[in-house]
Motif scaffolding. Structure first.
Motif, PDB file in Angstrom:
ATOM      1  N   THR A 120       0.852  -1.177   0.000  1.00  0.00           N
ATOM      2  CA  THR A 120       0.000   0.000   0.000  1.00  0.00           C
ATOM      3  C   THR A 120       0.891   1.231   0.000  1.00  0.00           C
ATOM      4  O   THR A 120       1.853   1.309   0.774  1.00  0.00           O
ATOM      5  CB  THR A 120      -0.904   0.035   1.252  1.00  0.00           C
ATOM      6  OG1 THR A 120      -1.742  -1.127   1.246  1.00  0.00           O
ATOM      7  CG2 THR A 120      -1.774   1.279   1.272  1.00  0.00           C
TER       8      THR A 120
ATOM      9  N   ALA B 121       1.386   8.587  -2.684  1.00  0.00           N
ATOM     10  CA  ALA B 121       0.889   7.957  -3.914  1.00  0.00           C
ATOM     11  C   ALA B 121       1.025   8.842  -5.160  1.00  0.00           C
ATOM     12  O   ALA B 121       1.400   8.328  -6.224  1.00  0.00           O
ATOM     13  CB  ALA B 121      -0.557   7.513  -3.733  1.00  0.00           C
TER      14      ALA B 121
ATOM     15  N   GLU C  39       1.580  -3.846 -10.514  1.00  0.00           N
ATOM     16  CA  GLU C  39       0.532  -2.990 -11.059  1.00  0.00           C
ATOM     17  C   GLU C  39      -0.211  -2.344  -9.895  1.00  0.00           C
ATOM     18  O   GLU C  39      -0.773  -3.036  -9.051  1.00  0.00           O
ATOM     19  CB  GLU C  39      -0.428  -3.805 -11.923  1.00  0.00           C
ATOM     20  CG  GLU C  39      -1.399  -2.960 -12.688  1.00  0.00           C
ATOM     21  CD  GLU C  39      -2.242  -3.790 -13.656  1.00  0.00           C
ATOM     22  OE1 GLU C  39      -3.332  -3.317 -13.988  1.00  0.00           O
ATOM     23  OE2 GLU C  39      -1.807  -4.883 -14.051  1.00  0.00           O
ATOM     24  N   LEU C  40      -0.183  -1.019  -9.849  1.00  0.00           N
ATOM     25  CA  LEU C  40      -0.833  -0.290  -8.766  1.00  0.00           C
ATOM     26  C   LEU C  40      -2.239   0.126  -9.169  1.00  0.00           C
ATOM     27  O   LEU C  40      -2.464   0.587 -10.284  1.00  0.00           O
ATOM     28  CB  LEU C  40      -0.004   0.943  -8.388  1.00  0.00           C
ATOM     29  CG  LEU C  40       1.361   0.646  -7.775  1.00  0.00           C
ATOM     30  CD1 LEU C  40       2.169   1.926  -7.620  1.00  0.00           C
ATOM     31  CD2 LEU C  40       1.218  -0.065  -6.433  1.00  0.00           C
ATOM     32  N   HIS C  41      -3.172  -0.050  -8.239  1.00  0.00           N
ATOM     33  CA  HIS C  41      -4.576   0.300  -8.442  1.00  0.00           C
ATOM     34  C   HIS C  41      -4.996   1.294  -7.366  1.00  0.00           C
ATOM     35  O   HIS C  41      -4.440   1.284  -6.259  1.00  0.00           O
ATOM     36  CB  HIS C  41      -5.459  -0.950  -8.348  1.00  0.00           C
ATOM     37  CG  HIS C  41      -5.086  -2.018  -9.319  1.00  0.00           C
ATOM     38  ND1 HIS C  41      -5.462  -1.988 -10.632  1.00  0.00           N
ATOM     39  CD2 HIS C  41      -4.342  -3.143  -9.164  1.00  0.00           C
ATOM     40  CE1 HIS C  41      -4.982  -3.053 -11.251  1.00  0.00           C
ATOM     41  NE2 HIS C  41      -4.292  -3.765 -10.381  1.00  0.00           N
ATOM     42  N   PRO C  42      -6.006   2.102  -7.629  1.00  0.00           N
ATOM     43  CA  PRO C  42      -6.500   3.005  -6.588  1.00  0.00           C
ATOM     44  C   PRO C  42      -7.033   2.214  -5.386  1.00  0.00           C
ATOM     45  O   PRO C  42      -7.750   1.231  -5.552  1.00  0.00           O
ATOM     46  CB  PRO C  42      -7.639   3.764  -7.266  1.00  0.00           C
ATOM     47  CG  PRO C  42      -7.396   3.608  -8.731  1.00  0.00           C
ATOM     48  CD  PRO C  42      -6.707   2.289  -8.904  1.00  0.00           C
TER      49      PRO C  42
ATOM     50  N   THR D  49      -5.055   6.231  -1.845  1.00  0.00           N
ATOM     51  CA  THR D  49      -3.905   5.324  -1.782  1.00  0.00           C
ATOM     52  C   THR D  49      -3.749   4.594  -3.110  1.00  0.00           C
ATOM     53  O   THR D  49      -4.626   4.638  -3.968  1.00  0.00           O
ATOM     54  CB  THR D  49      -4.065   4.288  -0.656  1.00  0.00           C
ATOM     55  OG1 THR D  49      -5.187   3.450  -0.956  1.00  0.00           O
ATOM     56  CG2 THR D  49      -4.254   4.955   0.697  1.00  0.00           C
ATOM     57  N   LYS D  50      -2.620   3.910  -3.250  1.00  0.00           N
ATOM     58  CA  LYS D  50      -2.403   2.975  -4.348  1.00  0.00           C
ATOM     59  C   LYS D  50      -2.068   1.628  -3.717  1.00  0.00           C
ATOM     60  O   LYS D  50      -1.354   1.574  -2.713  1.00  0.00           O
ATOM     61  CB  LYS D  50      -1.265   3.426  -5.259  1.00  0.00           C
ATOM     62  CG  LYS D  50      -1.574   4.663  -6.074  1.00  0.00           C
ATOM     63  CD  LYS D  50      -0.416   5.014  -6.999  1.00  0.00           C
ATOM     64  CE  LYS D  50      -0.722   6.257  -7.824  1.00  0.00           C
ATOM     65  NZ  LYS D  50       0.428   6.634  -8.682  1.00  0.00           N
TER      66      LYS D  50
END
Length: 160
Positions: free
Chosen positions: A38, A44, A66-69, A93-94
């Motif tokens: 996180t 972020a 791979e970063l996601h919201p 955050t990501k």
């Protein structure tokens, strides 16, 4: 005559089995074998790409993450008949995961690297910790191991 005796023996045994503690059903799910990451909302916006390397028991795995919201669960309450619901609300955050081949209770070393949104290299950070063991469905259902970190501008820390 033997059939009658066998029938009585089976009925008696079946009746006694019902007097003991009831068996507990365990969910047929398995935890993800991964290191989750996180990136807090204040850091972020600076993180463009992220690469994690995890080493445990002499084996290492490294890959781009791979970063996601990220989001928070917002309780929507329950109806009188007991149906409850929640909704996801973005929190800035990501989040991402590095999938692993295996995860044990032995110490794991996680190293982060990557680039800022402008393409400059992020500082390299390393953290060693032990995955957490939990029994979310009771000890009779086995333990789940999790490895989770938070990447802040000051470095990596274990997420509890």
């Amino acid at each position: 005559m033997r059939t009658r005796e066998l029938f009585l023996a089976l009925m008696t045994t079946a009746g006694l089995a019902g007097c003991g503690p009831a068996a507990v059903a365990c969910p047929a799910i398995a935890p993800a074998t991964a290191v989750s990451v996180t990136v807090p909302a204040d850091y972020a916006p600076q993180v463009g790409t992220l690469r994690l390397k995890a080493c445990q028991d002499g084996a290492c795995k490294e890959d781009d993450v791979e970063l996601h919201p990220g989001s928070d669960s917002i309780d929507q309450g329950c109806t009188p008949d007991g149906a409850c619901s929640a909704t996801a609300s973005p929190n800035g955050t990501k989040v991402g995961m590095l999938m692993l081949d295996s995860l044990t209770e032995a110490a794991i070393t996680v190293t982060s690297s990557g680039n800022t949104v402008d393409g400059a290299p992020l500082p390299v950070h390393t953290l060693e910790f032990r995955p957490r063991a939990d029994h979310p469905f009771g000890v009779q259902c086995g333990k789940f191991l999790s490895a989770a970190v938070t990447l802040e501008s000051s470095g990596l820390r274990e997420r509890v």
